[in-house]
Design a protein around this motif. Sequence first.
Motif, PDB file in Angstrom:
ATOM      1  N   TYR A 103       3.806  43.038 -21.210  1.00  7.74           N
ATOM      2  CA  TYR A 103       3.313  43.209 -22.581  1.00  7.74           C
ATOM      3  C   TYR A 103       1.977  43.957 -22.563  1.00  7.74           C
ATOM      4  N   ALA A 104       1.091  43.552 -21.644  1.00  8.66           N
ATOM      5  CA  ALA A 104      -0.224  44.202 -21.556  1.00  8.66           C
ATOM      6  C   ALA A 104      -0.099  45.648 -21.088  1.00  8.66           C
ATOM      7  N   ALA A 105       0.916  45.934 -20.247  1.00 13.55           N
ATOM      8  CA  ALA A 105       1.097  47.287 -19.722  1.00 13.55           C
ATOM      9  C   ALA A 105       2.031  48.112 -20.598  1.00 13.55           C
ATOM     10  N   ASP A 106       2.503  47.535 -21.688  1.00  8.61           N
ATOM     11  CA  ASP A 106       3.366  48.215 -22.655  1.00  8.61           C
ATOM     12  C   ASP A 106       4.727  48.618 -22.067  1.00  8.61           C
ATOM     13  N   TYR A 107       5.321  47.695 -21.290  1.00 11.75           N
ATOM     14  CA  TYR A 107       6.692  47.863 -20.798  1.00 11.75           C
ATOM     15  C   TYR A 107       7.584  46.930 -21.606  1.00 11.75           C
ATOM     16  N   ALA A 108       8.213  47.443 -22.626  1.00 11.86           N
ATOM     17  CA  ALA A 108       8.952  46.634 -23.593  1.00 11.86           C
ATOM     18  C   ALA A 108      10.125  45.874 -22.972  1.00 11.86           C
ATOM     19  N   THR A 109      10.882  46.500 -22.081  1.00 14.71           N
ATOM     20  CA  THR A 109      12.053  45.841 -21.500  1.00 14.71           C
ATOM     21  C   THR A 109      11.648  44.649 -20.643  1.00 14.71           C
ATOM     22  N   LEU A 110      10.668  44.835 -19.779  1.00 10.96           N
ATOM     23  CA  LEU A 110      10.205  43.721 -18.946  1.00 10.96           C
ATOM     24  C   LEU A 110       9.542  42.639 -19.785  1.00 10.96           C
ATOM     25  N   ASN A 111       8.887  43.053 -20.853  1.00 11.34           N
ATOM     26  CA  ASN A 111       8.282  42.106 -21.768  1.00 11.34           C
ATOM     27  C   ASN A 111       9.349  41.185 -22.343  1.00 11.34           C
ATOM     28  N   LEU A 112      10.482  41.739 -22.766  1.00 17.55           N
ATOM     29  CA  LEU A 112      11.567  40.937 -23.341  1.00 17.55           C
ATOM     30  C   LEU A 112      12.164  39.986 -22.310  1.00 17.55           C
ATOM     31  N   VAL A 113      12.347  40.461 -21.079  1.00 15.68           N
ATOM     32  CA  VAL A 113      12.883  39.604 -20.010  1.00 15.68           C
ATOM     33  C   VAL A 113      11.958  38.403 -19.794  1.00 15.68           C
ATOM     34  N   GLY A 114      10.692  38.676 -19.732  1.00 17.69           N
ATOM     35  CA  GLY A 114       9.720  37.603 -19.516  1.00 17.69           C
ATOM     36  C   GLY A 114       9.712  36.578 -20.622  1.00 17.69           C
ATOM     37  N   PHE A 115       9.767  37.045 -21.858  1.00 21.36           N
ATOM     38  CA  PHE A 115       9.695  36.113 -22.982  1.00 21.36           C
ATOM     39  C   PHE A 115      11.029  35.426 -23.270  1.00 21.36           C
ATOM     40  N   PHE A 116      12.126  36.163 -23.211  1.00 21.04           N
ATOM     41  CA  PHE A 116      13.422  35.580 -23.584  1.00 21.04           C
ATOM     42  C   PHE A 116      14.057  34.754 -22.474  1.00 21.04           C
ATOM     43  N   TYR A 117      13.712  35.029 -21.233  1.00 21.77           N
ATOM     44  CA  TYR A 117      14.263  34.243 -20.132  1.00 21.77           C
ATOM     45  C   TYR A 117      13.200  33.355 -19.485  1.00 21.77           C
ATOM     46  N   GLY A 118      12.003  33.860 -19.345  1.00 21.28           N
ATOM     47  CA  GLY A 118      10.951  33.129 -18.653  1.00 21.28           C
ATOM     48  C   GLY A 118      10.511  31.868 -19.357  1.00 21.28           C
ATOM     49  N   ILE A 119      10.210  31.986 -20.636  1.00 20.34           N
ATOM     50  CA  ILE A 119       9.705  30.821 -21.370  1.00 20.34           C
ATOM     51  C   ILE A 119      10.760  29.706 -21.470  1.00 20.34           C
ATOM     52  N   PRO A 120      12.029  29.997 -21.816  1.00 23.27           N
ATOM     53  CA  PRO A 120      13.026  28.915 -21.827  1.00 23.27           C
ATOM     54  C   PRO A 120      13.234  28.283 -20.447  1.00 23.27           C
ATOM     55  N   LEU A 121      13.236  29.094 -19.394  1.00 26.85           N
ATOM     56  CA  LEU A 121      13.370  28.528 -18.047  1.00 26.85           C
ATOM     57  C   LEU A 121      12.174  27.651 -17.692  1.00 26.85           C
ATOM     58  N   LEU A 122      11.003  28.092 -18.056  1.00 33.37           N
ATOM     59  CA  LEU A 122       9.791  27.315 -17.799  1.00 33.37           C
ATOM     60  C   LEU A 122       9.843  25.973 -18.539  1.00 33.37           C
ATOM     61  N   LEU A 123      10.198  26.020 -19.811  1.00 27.24           N
ATOM     62  CA  LEU A 123      10.286  24.772 -20.595  1.00 27.24           C
ATOM     63  C   LEU A 123      11.396  23.862 -20.068  1.00 27.24           C
ATOM     64  N   GLY A 124      12.534  24.460 -19.693  1.00 26.87           N
ATOM     65  CA  GLY A 124      13.622  23.667 -19.112  1.00 26.87           C
ATOM     66  C   GLY A 124      13.206  23.033 -17.797  1.00 26.87           C
ATOM     67  N   GLY A 125      12.464  23.764 -16.991  1.00 26.15           N
ATOM     68  CA  GLY A 125      11.960  23.218 -15.726  1.00 26.15           C
ATOM     69  C   GLY A 125      11.032  22.040 -15.950  1.00 26.15           C
ATOM     70  N   PHE A 126      10.143  22.164 -16.955  1.00 29.01           N
ATOM     71  CA  PHE A 126       9.245  21.051 -17.275  1.00 29.01           C
ATOM     72  C   PHE A 126      10.038  19.836 -17.770  1.00 29.01           C
ATOM     73  N   ALA A 127      11.068  20.079 -18.587  1.00 31.54           N
ATOM     74  CA  ALA A 127      11.889  18.970 -19.087  1.00 31.54           C
ATOM     75  C   ALA A 127      12.618  18.268 -17.940  1.00 31.54           C
ATOM     76  N   LEU A 128      13.178  19.041 -17.018  1.00 31.61           N
ATOM     77  CA  LEU A 128      13.851  18.439 -15.864  1.00 31.61           C
ATOM     78  C   LEU A 128      12.870  17.681 -14.983  1.00 31.61           C
ATOM     79  N   LYS A 129      11.714  18.266 -14.766  1.00 32.80           N
ATOM     80  CA  LYS A 129      10.711  17.620 -13.917  1.00 32.80           C
ATOM     81  C   LYS A 129      10.253  16.287 -14.507  1.00 32.80           C
ATOM     82  N   ALA A 130      10.151  16.229 -15.831  1.00 30.31           N
ATOM     83  CA  ALA A 130       9.721  14.995 -16.483  1.00 30.31           C
ATOM     84  C   ALA A 130      10.773  13.896 -16.367  1.00 30.31           C
ATOM     85  N   ASN A 131      12.032  14.263 -16.183  1.00 29.47           N
ATOM     86  CA  ASN A 131      13.127  13.291 -16.134  1.00 29.47           C
ATOM     87  C   ASN A 131      13.753  13.234 -14.741  1.00 29.47           C
ATOM     88  N   GLU A 132      13.007  13.586 -13.734  1.00 29.58           N
ATOM     89  CA  GLU A 132      13.528  13.698 -12.377  1.00 29.58           C
ATOM     90  C   GLU A 132      13.429  12.373 -11.621  1.00 29.58           C
TER      91      GLU A 132
END
Length: 182
Positions: free
Chosen positions: A26-55
Motif C-alpha cells: 500500500y505504501a509503495a503503491d502496488y495495488a495487487t499486492l495490497n489486495l492480497v495482503g488485506f483480503f488474505y492476510g488480515i482474515p488469516l491473522l484473525l483466524g490464527g488468533f482465534a485458533l490460538k485462543a482456543n488451542e
Amino acid sequence: MLRQFSLGTLGITVGGILTIMGFVAYAADYATLNLVGFFYGIPLLLGGFALKANELKPVPFTEPPTPSVLALREQQATNTQKEIRRDITQYSYGQDAHLDKALSFLGLSPTDEERPLITGFRETEINGAYALILEFDSPMIPIDIWEQKLDKMTKFFGPGVEVKVTQTAEDELELTLISTCK
C-alpha cells in the motif's frame, strides 16, 4: 500429521506476513499486492488468533518410551489405546480438556472446575503387556470415586483392556490401561 503443529501459530505467521506485505505494498503503491495482503492476510491473522485462543496443547511424555515398549505397542495396543494416545499427543481445538467427553461420560467430570486434567503420560510394559499410563491432576475427585468407576471404565475402554487406578500424590493419580491382547 496436520495436528502435530499449531494451526493457530501457522495462521498468525502466514497472516502476519501477508498483512505486513499488504501495508508495505500500500505504501509503495502496488495495488495487487495490497489486495492480497488485506483480503488474505488480515482474515488469516484473525483466524490464527482465534485458533490460538482456543488451542489445547498436546500432553507431554513424562518418560519417553523405550524401543522395546514401542515394539510392544505395535504388537499389542488396542484401538482404544491408540486413539487415546493419538488424541492426547496432538493439538486440539474446540475442546475444554483432553478426554473431556470420556471423563464426563464416566461421571468423573461433574463440572469444568472439578474435571481432572491430564498432566502427562507414559508407555511401559507391565508383566509382558503394553500399558498406557495417563497421569491426572485430580484435586476435586478423590481416588475412591475413581475406584468406584473401575467397572464402568473397563467397559468403556475395553474390550482387551484392564484398567487400574493408583494414587501417586495427594491430588495426583495414574490411570493405567493395560492391554490384555498378548
